[in-house]
Design a protein around this motif. Structure first.
Motif, PDB file in Angstrom:
ATOM      1  N   CYS A 269      -9.809  -2.451  -4.867  1.00 17.82           N
ATOM      2  CA  CYS A 269      -9.958  -1.603  -3.839  1.00 17.82           C
ATOM      3  C   CYS A 269     -11.288  -0.932  -4.083  1.00 17.82           C
ATOM      4  O   CYS A 269     -11.891  -0.406  -2.904  1.00 17.82           O
ATOM      5  CB  CYS A 269      -8.855  -0.667  -3.705  1.00 17.82           C
ATOM      6  SG  CYS A 269      -7.341  -1.243  -3.114  1.00 17.82           S
TER       7      CYS A 269
ATOM      8  N   THR B 174       0.868  -1.231  -0.110  1.00 16.55           N
ATOM      9  CA  THR B 174      -0.145   0.185  -0.080  1.00 16.55           C
ATOM     10  C   THR B 174       0.664   1.282  -0.032  1.00 16.55           C
ATOM     11  O   THR B 174       2.174   1.204   0.436  1.00 16.55           O
ATOM     12  CB  THR B 174      -0.934   0.091   1.127  1.00 16.55           C
ATOM     13  OG1 THR B 174       0.044   0.312   2.437  1.00 16.55           O
ATOM     14  CG2 THR B 174      -1.551  -1.413   1.763  1.00 16.55           C
TER      15      THR B 174
ATOM     16  N   ASP C 126     -12.770  -4.945   9.184  1.00 18.33           N
ATOM     17  CA  ASP C 126     -12.324  -3.725   8.624  1.00 18.33           C
ATOM     18  C   ASP C 126     -13.122  -3.285   7.420  1.00 18.33           C
ATOM     19  O   ASP C 126     -12.622  -3.949   6.398  1.00 18.33           O
ATOM     20  CB  ASP C 126     -10.849  -3.417   8.517  1.00 18.33           C
ATOM     21  CG  ASP C 126     -10.186  -2.112   8.217  1.00 18.33           C
ATOM     22  OD1 ASP C 126      -8.900  -1.783   8.556  1.00 18.33           O
ATOM     23  OD2 ASP C 126     -11.032  -1.310   7.552  1.00 18.33           O
ATOM     24  N   GLN C 127     -13.738  -2.531   7.176  1.00 19.64           N
ATOM     25  CA  GLN C 127     -14.510  -2.130   6.077  1.00 19.64           C
ATOM     26  C   GLN C 127     -14.010  -1.439   5.027  1.00 19.64           C
ATOM     27  O   GLN C 127     -14.502  -1.461   3.723  1.00 19.64           O
ATOM     28  CB  GLN C 127     -16.011  -1.239   6.458  1.00 19.64           C
ATOM     29  CG  GLN C 127     -16.751  -1.902   7.519  1.00 19.64           C
ATOM     30  CD  GLN C 127     -18.134  -1.699   7.531  1.00 19.64           C
ATOM     31  OE1 GLN C 127     -18.644  -1.019   6.528  1.00 19.64           O
ATOM     32  NE2 GLN C 127     -18.864  -2.319   8.384  1.00 19.64           N
ATOM     33  N   ARG C 128     -12.589  -0.837   5.433  1.00 22.63           N
ATOM     34  CA  ARG C 128     -12.070  -0.018   4.298  1.00 22.63           C
ATOM     35  C   ARG C 128     -11.377  -0.943   3.117  1.00 22.63           C
ATOM     36  O   ARG C 128     -11.018  -2.067   3.633  1.00 22.63           O
ATOM     37  CB  ARG C 128     -10.769   0.336   5.169  1.00 22.63           C
ATOM     38  CG  ARG C 128     -11.326   1.677   6.271  1.00 22.63           C
ATOM     39  CD  ARG C 128     -10.227   2.106   6.929  1.00 22.63           C
ATOM     40  NE  ARG C 128      -9.375   1.237   7.698  1.00 22.63           N
ATOM     41  CZ  ARG C 128      -8.224   1.351   8.074  1.00 22.63           C
ATOM     42  NH1 ARG C 128      -7.578   2.714   8.022  1.00 22.63           N
ATOM     43  NH2 ARG C 128      -7.466   0.439   8.824  1.00 22.63           N
ATOM     44  N   PRO C 129     -11.094  -0.337   2.133  1.00 26.73           N
ATOM     45  CA  PRO C 129     -10.357  -1.090   1.127  1.00 26.73           C
ATOM     46  C   PRO C 129      -8.914  -1.199   1.648  1.00 26.73           C
ATOM     47  O   PRO C 129      -8.523  -0.535   2.408  1.00 26.73           O
ATOM     48  CB  PRO C 129     -10.396  -0.288  -0.089  1.00 26.73           C
ATOM     49  CG  PRO C 129     -10.508   1.203   0.439  1.00 26.73           C
ATOM     50  CD  PRO C 129     -11.360   0.943   1.687  1.00 26.73           C
TER      51      PRO C 129
ATOM     52  N   ASP D  89      -6.352  -0.065   0.430  1.00 28.67           N
ATOM     53  CA  ASP D  89      -5.633   1.343   0.068  1.00 28.67           C
ATOM     54  C   ASP D  89      -6.431   2.157  -0.186  1.00 28.67           C
ATOM     55  O   ASP D  89      -7.093   2.048  -1.206  1.00 28.67           O
ATOM     56  CB  ASP D  89      -4.283   1.072  -0.707  1.00 28.67           C
ATOM     57  CG  ASP D  89      -3.306   2.345  -0.519  1.00 28.67           C
ATOM     58  OD1 ASP D  89      -2.316   2.158  -1.197  1.00 28.67           O
ATOM     59  OD2 ASP D  89      -4.023   3.513  -0.281  1.00 28.67           O
ATOM     60  N   GLU D  90      -6.672   3.286   0.446  1.00 28.59           N
ATOM     61  CA  GLU D  90      -7.771   4.167   0.275  1.00 28.59           C
ATOM     62  C   GLU D  90      -7.393   5.171  -0.961  1.00 28.59           C
ATOM     63  O   GLU D  90      -8.068   5.709  -1.454  1.00 28.59           O
ATOM     64  CB  GLU D  90      -7.963   5.380   1.442  1.00 28.59           C
ATOM     65  CG  GLU D  90      -8.082   4.547   2.712  1.00 28.59           C
ATOM     66  CD  GLU D  90      -9.215   4.581   3.403  1.00 28.59           C
ATOM     67  OE1 GLU D  90      -9.358   4.220   4.708  1.00 28.59           O
ATOM     68  OE2 GLU D  90     -10.334   4.472   2.850  1.00 28.59           O
TER      69      GLU D  90
ATOM     70  N   HIS E  68      -7.794  -6.878  10.808  1.00 30.41           N
ATOM     71  CA  HIS E  68      -8.609  -6.731   9.469  1.00 30.41           C
ATOM     72  C   HIS E  68      -9.682  -7.518   9.516  1.00 30.41           C
ATOM     73  O   HIS E  68     -10.558  -7.203   8.529  1.00 30.41           O
ATOM     74  CB  HIS E  68      -7.669  -7.044   8.454  1.00 30.41           C
ATOM     75  CG  HIS E  68      -6.345  -6.583   8.195  1.00 30.41           C
ATOM     76  ND1 HIS E  68      -6.139  -5.140   8.372  1.00 30.41           N
ATOM     77  CD2 HIS E  68      -5.051  -7.196   8.144  1.00 30.41           C
ATOM     78  CE1 HIS E  68      -4.821  -4.683   8.307  1.00 30.41           C
ATOM     79  NE2 HIS E  68      -4.061  -6.048   8.151  1.00 30.41           N
TER      80      HIS E  68
ATOM     81  N   SER F 286     -13.749  -5.078   0.913  1.00 32.76           N
ATOM     82  CA  SER F 286     -13.309  -4.413   2.028  1.00 32.76           C
ATOM     83  C   SER F 286     -11.869  -5.413   2.527  1.00 32.76           C
ATOM     84  O   SER F 286     -11.671  -6.563   1.903  1.00 32.76           O
ATOM     85  CB  SER F 286     -14.123  -4.921   3.301  1.00 32.76           C
ATOM     86  OG  SER F 286     -14.445  -6.267   3.314  1.00 32.76           O
ATOM     87  N   ARG F 287     -11.181  -4.973   3.495  1.00 34.07           N
ATOM     88  CA  ARG F 287     -10.102  -5.864   4.064  1.00 34.07           C
ATOM     89  C   ARG F 287     -10.633  -6.911   4.794  1.00 34.07           C
ATOM     90  O   ARG F 287     -10.325  -7.962   4.580  1.00 34.07           O
ATOM     91  CB  ARG F 287      -9.343  -5.054   5.161  1.00 34.07           C
ATOM     92  CG  ARG F 287      -8.703  -3.525   4.341  1.00 34.07           C
ATOM     93  CD  ARG F 287      -7.725  -2.845   5.467  1.00 34.07           C
ATOM     94  NE  ARG F 287      -7.395  -1.668   4.845  1.00 34.07           N
ATOM     95  CZ  ARG F 287      -6.474  -1.103   5.711  1.00 34.07           C
ATOM     96  NH1 ARG F 287      -5.991  -1.344   6.759  1.00 34.07           N
ATOM     97  NH2 ARG F 287      -5.767  -0.110   4.903  1.00 34.07           N
TER      98      ARG F 287
END
Ligand SMILES: C=CCOC(=O)Nc1nc2cc3[nH]c(NC)nc3cc2c(=O)[nH]1
Ligand SMILES: [Zn+2]
Length: 370
Positions: free
Chosen positions: A309, A281, A296-299, A301-302, A293, A313-314
């Motif tokens: 991405c 990342t 963790d709902q984030r991709p 790498d934002e 993770h 999600s992670r």
């Protein structure tokens, strides 16, 4: 010898340069990262995936394809491009450099490399002329001379003997190569002895190739030593021809080698690490199986706009990895290759705008350990 390389711009404060390499299947913008497709596939992704994430050129391995399915079969399909449905440039290296690098698996003689197939142990042999003929059958756009990759460490005597042999093989490779638009690159050996490497550059330039590769690096030597040799020898390699650093490397290695004047790179790291759940990342490396993770709902790498991405999600990627799902390798590979190919695109832009030294500073400033 007309060079396939055109220099677009030279950084004003370092050896970095922006150029392009003209090949039969298209022009490659440099500096460039080449995803490795050992057995006529970049593991886990389709040619369409590769085009979408921005790959310009990929690697095939002469040794592996020679052993299976065989270069004559691939020739009968019109070459590797048709066989694997990839219509952009392909560079073929040995792929078995560890096979050829004076290991017990291989017997190197003046004539060529006798080795045992890693599939069924059958005895095989490749002369420099054979290696050129195999790559011509594959229809490779950029062929590499058969060489002996000196392991690390090696005595000066071993390095001299092996480098001299590689030089004689390079002459034979050039003589065997029919000028059909396919490019042929020479490989600089010399171990960790700058004077031997400088002599090797001179001899290869005397023979005349379409590009020059730094071999015998990223073979277990300390990174500082790899960079020292790269810095010293890249400066001796013809400025009007492509410079290829074989088997390199981490994102940091790429930035440092571009800074020292290298144009072309290949490495299994983005694809192999993807399959092992290690993701690159903009702020460093991420191990997807790590429990943190889990929800963790984030991709990954934002800052990344790759297919993975944009849609996952992670937490989902961690689930796929823990479940050993095939999609895990596919999605992780798309992301890692997009990161590498995207890094090179940002590097090319920085050089065009003559701000690469600053880019290099910012690149490190952002890398906190994930
Ligand atoms: C047809 C034959 C073409 O011969 C070759 O491709 N030869 C060759 N490949 C290499 C590959 C490397 N990967 C790494 N690190 C991962 N270091 C490498 C060094 C070499 C090298 O010195 N030579
Ligand atoms: Zn991504």
């Amino acid at each position: 010898m007309t060079s396939p390389f055109t220099l677009h711009s030279q950084a004003s404060d370092c050896a970095a340069r922006r150029g392009e390499v003209r090949t039969l299947h298209g022009t490659v913008q440099t500096p460039v990262f080449m995803p490795v497709g050992t057995q006529a596939t970049v593991k886990g992704v389709t040619p369409e995936n590769l085009k979408e994430l921005g790959a310009q050129i990929i690697l095939g391995n002469t040794y592996h394809l020679y052993i299976r399915p065989g270069h004559e079969l691939i020739r009968s399909f019109g070459g590797l491009h048709k066989f694997m449905n990839w219509d952009q440039p392909i560079l073929t290296d040995s792929g078995g450099f560890q096979i050829f690098s004076l290991k017990d698996l291989t017997k190197i003689t003046e004539e060529g490399a006798a080795f045992k197939s890693h599939l069924d142990g059958s005895k095989l042999f490749l002369s420099p002329e054979d290696a050129v003929a195999v790559q011509e059958a594959l229809g490779s756009d950029i062929m590499m001379c058969l060489d002996t990759c000196i392991p690390y460490p090696a005595t000066r005597e071993e390095a001299i003997a092996s480098t001299d042999l590689t030089g004689r093989w390079a002459k034979r490779s050039r003589a065997a190569h029919k000028e059909r638009g396919q490019l042929l690159f020479g490989i600089i050996q010399g171990g960790m002895y700058p004077d031997l490497r400088a002599k090797a550059v001179e001899e290869l330039v005397e023979v005349g190739f379409d590009g020059y590769a730094l071999g015998g690096l990223s073979v277990g030597e300390p990174a500082e030593l790899m960079m020292e040799i790269t810095e010293e020898i890249a400066a001796l390699m013809p400025a009007d021809y492509p410079r290829y650093l074989m088997g390199v490397g981490t994102p940091e290695n790429l930035v440092e080698a571009v800074y020292r004047g290298i144009d072309m790179f290949d490495c299994v790291m983005p694809t192999r690490n993807a399959r092992n759940g290690m993701l690159f990342t903009s702020s460093g490396r991420l191990v997807i199986k790590n429990a943190r993770h889990q929800d963790d709902q984030r991709p990954v790498d934002e800052e990344c706009d790759c297919y993975t991405c944009r849609h996952y999600s992670r937490a989902y990627l961690r689930h796929l990895f823990m479940a050993r799902e095939i999609l895990s390798s596919q999605l992780n590979t798309i992301h890692n290759l997009h990161y590498y190919v995207g890094l090179m695109a940002r590097i090319r832009k920085a050089i065009e705008e003559d701000r690469f030294a600053q880019f290099r500073q910012e690149f490190y400033a952002k890398r906190t350990v994930e």
